[in-house]
Motif scaffolding. Structure first.
Motif, PDB file in Angstrom:
ATOM      1  N   ALA A  58      36.526  32.454  35.837  1.00 48.44           N
ATOM      2  CA  ALA A  58      37.106  32.479  37.180  1.00 48.44           C
ATOM      3  C   ALA A  58      36.829  31.185  37.920  1.00 48.44           C
ATOM      4  O   ALA A  58      37.683  30.676  38.664  1.00 48.44           O
ATOM      5  CB  ALA A  58      36.546  33.667  37.958  1.00 48.44           C
ATOM      6  N   GLY A  59      35.642  30.637  37.707  1.00 46.92           N
ATOM      7  CA  GLY A  59      35.278  29.404  38.399  1.00 46.92           C
ATOM      8  C   GLY A  59      36.071  28.199  37.944  1.00 46.92           C
ATOM      9  O   GLY A  59      36.134  27.184  38.658  1.00 46.92           O
ATOM     10  N   ALA A  60      36.671  28.284  36.765  1.00 49.98           N
ATOM     11  CA  ALA A  60      37.443  27.155  36.235  1.00 49.98           C
ATOM     12  C   ALA A  60      38.871  27.135  36.758  1.00 49.98           C
ATOM     13  O   ALA A  60      39.624  26.201  36.480  1.00 49.98           O
ATOM     14  CB  ALA A  60      37.458  27.214  34.707  1.00 49.98           C
ATOM     15  N   VAL A  61      39.268  28.146  37.536  1.00 48.17           N
ATOM     16  CA  VAL A  61      40.633  28.227  38.055  1.00 48.17           C
ATOM     17  C   VAL A  61      40.805  27.261  39.221  1.00 48.17           C
ATOM     18  O   VAL A  61      40.078  27.335  40.217  1.00 48.17           O
ATOM     19  CB  VAL A  61      40.962  29.666  38.513  1.00 48.17           C
ATOM     20  CG1 VAL A  61      42.332  29.706  39.170  1.00 48.17           C
ATOM     21  CG2 VAL A  61      40.898  30.623  37.337  1.00 48.17           C
ATOM     22  N   ALA A  62      41.761  26.352  39.099  1.00 47.30           N
ATOM     23  CA  ALA A  62      41.999  25.367  40.153  1.00 47.30           C
ATOM     24  C   ALA A  62      42.873  25.940  41.265  1.00 47.30           C
ATOM     25  O   ALA A  62      42.615  25.731  42.458  1.00 47.30           O
ATOM     26  CB  ALA A  62      42.648  24.113  39.563  1.00 47.30           C
ATOM     27  N   THR A  63      43.923  26.643  40.876  1.00 50.14           N
ATOM     28  CA  THR A  63      44.857  27.227  41.852  1.00 50.14           C
ATOM     29  C   THR A  63      44.972  28.720  41.577  1.00 50.14           C
ATOM     30  O   THR A  63      45.704  29.144  40.693  1.00 50.14           O
ATOM     31  CB  THR A  63      46.247  26.578  41.742  1.00 50.14           C
ATOM     32  OG1 THR A  63      46.120  25.152  41.861  1.00 50.14           O
ATOM     33  CG2 THR A  63      47.157  27.110  42.849  1.00 50.14           C
ATOM     34  N   PRO A  64      44.248  29.545  42.333  1.00 47.63           N
ATOM     35  CA  PRO A  64      44.263  30.990  42.085  1.00 47.63           C
ATOM     36  C   PRO A  64      45.649  31.610  42.285  1.00 47.63           C
ATOM     37  O   PRO A  64      46.381  31.253  43.208  1.00 47.63           O
ATOM     38  CB  PRO A  64      43.278  31.538  43.130  1.00 47.63           C
ATOM     39  CG  PRO A  64      42.418  30.372  43.485  1.00 47.63           C
ATOM     40  CD  PRO A  64      43.318  29.179  43.407  1.00 47.63           C
ATOM     41  N   LYS A  65      46.008  32.519  41.405  1.00 51.91           N
ATOM     42  CA  LYS A  65      47.262  33.260  41.539  1.00 51.91           C
ATOM     43  C   LYS A  65      47.099  34.348  42.614  1.00 51.91           C
ATOM     44  O   LYS A  65      46.048  34.965  42.736  1.00 51.91           O
ATOM     45  CB  LYS A  65      47.640  33.922  40.203  1.00 51.91           C
ATOM     46  CG  LYS A  65      47.903  32.953  39.061  1.00 51.91           C
ATOM     47  CD  LYS A  65      49.240  32.278  39.208  1.00 51.91           C
ATOM     48  CE  LYS A  65      49.517  31.350  38.031  1.00 51.91           C
ATOM     49  NZ  LYS A  65      49.735  32.089  36.767  1.00 51.91           N
ATOM     50  N   ARG A  66      48.164  34.567  43.375  1.00 52.81           N
ATOM     51  CA  ARG A  66      48.181  35.621  44.373  1.00 52.81           C
ATOM     52  C   ARG A  66      48.757  36.876  43.722  1.00 52.81           C
ATOM     53  O   ARG A  66      49.889  36.873  43.235  1.00 52.81           O
ATOM     54  CB  ARG A  66      49.001  35.192  45.591  1.00 52.81           C
ATOM     55  CG  ARG A  66      48.438  33.928  46.245  1.00 52.81           C
ATOM     56  CD  ARG A  66      49.285  33.449  47.419  1.00 52.81           C
ATOM     57  NE  ARG A  66      49.179  34.377  48.546  1.00 52.81           N
ATOM     58  CZ  ARG A  66      50.109  35.243  48.895  1.00 52.81           C
ATOM     59  NH1 ARG A  66      51.235  35.340  48.187  1.00 52.81           N
ATOM     60  NH2 ARG A  66      49.956  36.037  49.928  1.00 52.81           N
ATOM     61  N   VAL A  67      47.962  37.936  43.712  1.00 55.76           N
ATOM     62  CA  VAL A  67      48.286  39.130  42.936  1.00 55.76           C
ATOM     63  C   VAL A  67      48.481  40.334  43.863  1.00 55.76           C
ATOM     64  O   VAL A  67      47.652  40.602  44.738  1.00 55.76           O
ATOM     65  CB  VAL A  67      47.161  39.447  41.926  1.00 55.76           C
ATOM     66  CG1 VAL A  67      47.553  40.638  41.053  1.00 55.76           C
ATOM     67  CG2 VAL A  67      46.853  38.222  41.062  1.00 55.76           C
ATOM     68  N   GLY A  85      39.572  35.796  38.922  1.00 55.44           N
ATOM     69  CA  GLY A  85      39.944  34.469  39.380  1.00 55.44           C
ATOM     70  C   GLY A  85      41.222  34.422  40.184  1.00 55.44           C
ATOM     71  O   GLY A  85      41.763  33.341  40.443  1.00 55.44           O
ATOM     72  N   GLY A  86      41.718  35.580  40.620  1.00 53.41           N
ATOM     73  CA  GLY A  86      42.905  35.625  41.460  1.00 53.41           C
ATOM     74  C   GLY A  86      42.539  35.952  42.898  1.00 53.41           C
ATOM     75  O   GLY A  86      41.365  36.105  43.240  1.00 53.41           O
ATOM     76  N   VAL A  87      43.545  36.042  43.751  1.00 53.09           N
ATOM     77  CA  VAL A  87      43.340  36.463  45.132  1.00 53.09           C
ATOM     78  C   VAL A  87      44.313  37.599  45.431  1.00 53.09           C
ATOM     79  O   VAL A  87      45.435  37.629  44.906  1.00 53.09           O
ATOM     80  CB  VAL A  87      43.545  35.307  46.140  1.00 53.09           C
ATOM     81  CG1 VAL A  87      42.487  34.242  45.957  1.00 53.09           C
ATOM     82  CG2 VAL A  87      44.935  34.706  45.998  1.00 53.09           C
ATOM     83  N   ASN A  88      43.886  38.507  46.256  1.00 52.20           N
ATOM     84  CA  ASN A  88      44.724  39.647  46.609  1.00 52.20           C
ATOM     85  C   ASN A  88      45.816  39.208  47.575  1.00 52.20           C
ATOM     86  O   ASN A  88      45.535  38.575  48.600  1.00 52.20           O
ATOM     87  CB  ASN A  88      43.861  40.743  47.245  1.00 52.20           C
ATOM     88  CG  ASN A  88      44.613  42.033  47.472  1.00 52.20           C
ATOM     89  OD1 ASN A  88      45.729  42.208  46.978  1.00 52.20           O
ATOM     90  ND2 ASN A  88      44.015  42.941  48.215  1.00 52.20           N
ATOM     91  N   ALA A  89      47.057  39.548  47.261  1.00 53.93           N
ATOM     92  CA  ALA A  89      48.181  39.165  48.121  1.00 53.93           C
ATOM     93  C   ALA A  89      48.350  40.119  49.296  1.00 53.93           C
ATOM     94  O   ALA A  89      49.102  39.828  50.224  1.00 53.93           O
ATOM     95  CB  ALA A  89      49.477  39.111  47.306  1.00 53.93           C
ATOM     96  N   ALA A  90      47.667  41.271  49.256  1.00 60.10           N
ATOM     97  CA  ALA A  90      47.793  42.266  50.330  1.00 60.10           C
ATOM     98  C   ALA A  90      46.501  42.294  51.134  1.00 60.10           C
ATOM     99  O   ALA A  90      45.505  42.874  50.708  1.00 60.10           O
ATOM    100  CB  ALA A  90      48.082  43.644  49.742  1.00 60.10           C
TER     101      ALA A  90
END
Length: 279
Positions: free
Chosen positions: A150-159, A187-192
């Motif tokens: 997760a820490g290696a993710v440069a641009t987190p996906k919005r899920v 490694g993502g972020v919540n879109a809601a």
């Protein structure tokens, strides 16, 4: 110690038996912990959500963890009941406690620390503290790998996690939900983020969120959310995720159970969100 105080508080029917011989587990994660601690031979029944490992399904099923029949549970003469925090309805739980059976309710917070606490509580209740310590150490080691990914993710996906889709209404996972927790571990972020827990969301809110990925549970029946359902929905079908075909379905208990397999769930979701990193 905080851990000992937590365990004492959760043993709601008095001190647990040293080695309970007839145990009923209510909740998929609870059952997985019991098996991982090497105490499957003590289980005499489980609830409907307990499907892993597969051999556990040979045990009697006492029903859905949130819709229990106290009479059905007590008919199996348990001397210990291990239950998720969501076990219910409340009247059934009160009846089980009043029957004089040791009833242990596990912590309900969907987090890494929450899993560690669940393992500790089950280990204490089954007199398997050493096995619980080994399981926790293994869990922690796997989580270290998850954190690195997760820490290696440069641009987190919005899920956007879609729990259900009935009559055109989208039920999604918001802040402080188990869905948000596993998305962040992967490694993502919540879109809601405009509400807490699981609630219906409007088409306007879905279009405004415009997630990169839509996440669902892989299940059958009337509660299933299929790729066809998503693409046909007036809002979901117009999202970036739908246009890109970024639709991910995972086993619900693995994804949201927050038990010993949570590191596997987070790694699997990470691989689905960032396939380019796996290549």
């Amino acid at each position: 110690m905080k851990r000992l105080a937590l365990i004492a508080a959760l043993l709601t029917a008095g001190p647990a038996l040293a080695e309970p011989a007839r145990v009923i587990s209510l909740g998929g994660a609870v059952t997985e912990i019991v098996v991982a601690l090497g105490a499957q031979d003590r289980l005499v029944a489980r609830d409907t959500t307990s499907q892993y490992p597969e051999r556990i399904t040979e045990l009697p099923d006492v029903g859905y963890v949130r819709a229990l029949s106290a009479e059905g549970v007590l008919a199996l003469a348990p001397d210990l009941i291990l239950a998720e925090a969501t076990a219910g309805p409340p009247e059934a739980v009160e009846t089980l406690k009043a029957a004089g059976v040791d009833f242990v309710a596990l912590p309900g917070n969907p987090s890494v620390q929450g899993v560690r606490e669940k393992i500790a509580v089950v280990g204490a209740a089954l007199d398997r503290e050493e096995a619980a310590e080994r399981l926790t150490a293994s869990f922690d080691a796997e989580m270290d790998t998850v954190r690195k990914s997760a820490g290696a993710v440069a641009t987190p996906k919005r899920v956007l996690f879609v729990l259900s889709l009935q009559n055109g209404r989208v039920m999604a996972g918001g802040e402080d939900s188990s869905a948000e927790a596993i998305i962040e571990l992967a490694g993502g972020v919540n879109a809601a983020t405009s509400f807490a827990g699981y609630k219906p969301v409007t088409d306007e809110a879905i279009l405004a969120a415009d997630p990169d990925v839509i996440l669902t549970m892989d299940r059958e029946g009337e509660m299933a959310v299929t790729k066809r359902d998503i693409l046909a929905h007036p809002a979901l079908g117009q999202t970036r995720a739908a246009r890109d075909g970024a639709l991910v379905a995972m086993d619900g208990m693995l994804l949201l159970g927050f038990g010993p397999r949570t590191p596997q769930a987070a790694q699997a979701l990470h691989a689905a969100l960032y396939p380019e990193a796996e290549g």
